[in-house]
Design a protein around this motif. Structure first.
Motif: not given
Length: 420
Positions: A35-45, A215-232
């Motif tokens: 269930h701990y693993a289930d919790l972790a998956h739910a939180v990261f999802a 500045r906008g390109e940086y913001l966009q790239a940082a957000a894209d990277l955040l999503v990629q990392d969380l997907e992993w």
């Protein structure tokens, strides 16, 4: 869904355990670890879902910058912090999370690496990257190394973390995005957060402080990277993925799984939350050591860090969509061995959660945010933070007691070299 709504829901979920209505069937150690693993998956999802919402909000904002759309992006960032902060309890004991976390949540950061800062900006001594200003420069020089920053991509940002050997050179993650959205908080220990104007992202006529497109390109790239990392990371805990960390955890002994759970709770409570996130800032009266220092959201980050610890103990988690996830827990294992001890440990959790909740009350109702509470002349504020630290220390003792009751010895939660 806003932070206040989730706060109310998390408190409501706690009533399940307080009323004695936690998972009632006899549970095994294996079930608790699963269930701990289930919790972790739910939180990261949920962290992934809210990061994707943030990413889309940033795209919408950059296509038509305005005060309104900037406010919407800021709210999306605040919402994204709620599940992420509840994930940090999984760092300790699980190297797969701890080794990965720095790219998403490293702090404090020398924001001059990323963008313009005030003339009197205080940066880490000896950090040659502290004034590199990637947004303004297509090449940066740090020491003897010249780097090509003409094209701002997620890969570039990831590679620039700790450039020049300094941990203060944080180029990616939630706090880099936070800085780009709010700007520096120049109020010190007075009221107020960062006040970046939306015009910092207006391309062409109307651009303020230059380099608005980059500045906008940086913001966009940082957000894209955040999503990629969380997907992993979401995949690492998924029951439908083969050969991931979840399988490794569940193939190990239940005793080792429980030790990771309890070590994570104790280390989050003691070394990280009480120590790194509160004690350091309080003793130095340092707003630079405040966790969400640009947005003044630190009270909520502390609250949801504590909520994450509580989630693991009780087996409860309120999902981003309002669904309550529940299952076999450490609380259940303790209660099966010693009902009175279970009640006493639960009481300490309730006391500590209430105490951390006072930081939220101070900010939301009294307009005394964490950076004001730690000010050198604020005796009442200092006392509130110190009382919260001491309550977290007491909570850690209760976690160690729970470990002993269910037969997990040599817990040794990480103190991060702090003495309490």
């Amino acid at each position: 869904m806003n932070v206040k709504t989730l706060l109310v829901r998390s408190i409501a979920a706690s009533a399940v355990v307080v009323s004695g209505a936690s998972f009632s069937a006899t549970v095994t150690q294996d079930q608790v670890v699963e269930h701990y693993a289930d919790l972790a998956h739910a939180v990261f999802a949920d962290a992934l879902t809210t990061a994707k919402t943030l990413d889309k909000s940033i795209d919408a904002f950059l296509s038509n910058p305005s005060e309104k759309s900037l406010a919407e992006v800021k709210q999306a960032w605040l919402d994204s912090r709620v599940p992420y902060q509840q994930s940090e309890v999984f760092r300790f004991g699980n190297a797969v999370v701890d080794d990965w976390e720095g790219q998403l949540n490293a702090w404090p950061l020398d924001e001059g690496l990323i963008d313009y800062v005030a003339a009197d900006y205080q940066y880490e001594l000896g950090n040659e990257g502290a004034s590199a200003n990637i947004v303004a420069n297509e090449k940066i020089t740090i020491g003897a190394t010249t780097l090509d920053t003409a094209k701002i991509t997620p890969e570039l940002i990831a590679d620039l973390n700790e450039v020049g050997g300094s941990e203060a050179n944080v180029a990616s993650g939630y706090h880099a995005i936070e800085f780009l959205l709010w700007g520096q908080d120049l109020n010190g220990t007075n009221a107020g957060a960062g006040e970046r104007a939306y015009t910092d992202f207006v391309v062409g006529k109307g651009c303020t402080n230059g380099n608005c497109e980059r500045r906008g390109e940086y913001l966009q790239a940082a957000a894209d990277l955040l999503v990629q990392d969380l997907e992993w990371m979401e995949k690492q805990w998924s029951a439908s993925e083969a050969g991931n960390y979840r399988q490794e955890l569940l193939n190990d002994s239940a005793e080792n799984g429980l030790r990771k759970m309890l070590f994570g709770m104790g280390s989050s409570s003691l070394g990280e939350l009480a120590g790194e996130r509160m004690k350091v800032a309080l003793e130095a009266n340092s707003t630079e050591d405040e966790h969400d220092c640009f947005s003044d959201n630190t009270h909520n980050s502390h609250y949801y860090n504590e909520q994450g610890i509580y989630n693991v103990y009780t087996g409860l988690y309120v999902r981003e969509n309002g669904e309550l996830l529940s299952g076999p827990s450490i609380h259940d294992l303790v209660a099966q061995k010693d009902k009175q001890a279970a009640k006493e440990i639960q009481k300490q959790f309730d006391v500590t959660r209430t105490q951390v909740g006072q930081l939220v009350t101070s900010a939301e109702k009294n307009n005394q945010h964490f950076d004001q509470l730690i000010a050198a002349g604020n005796a009442q504020g200092n006392a509130l933070v110190n009382e919260t630290i001491m309550s977290l220390v007491a909570q850690t003792s209760s976690i160690e007691r729970a470990a002993s009751i269910i037969g997990i010895d040599s817990l040794n939660p990480d103190t991060a070299d702090h003495e309490f």
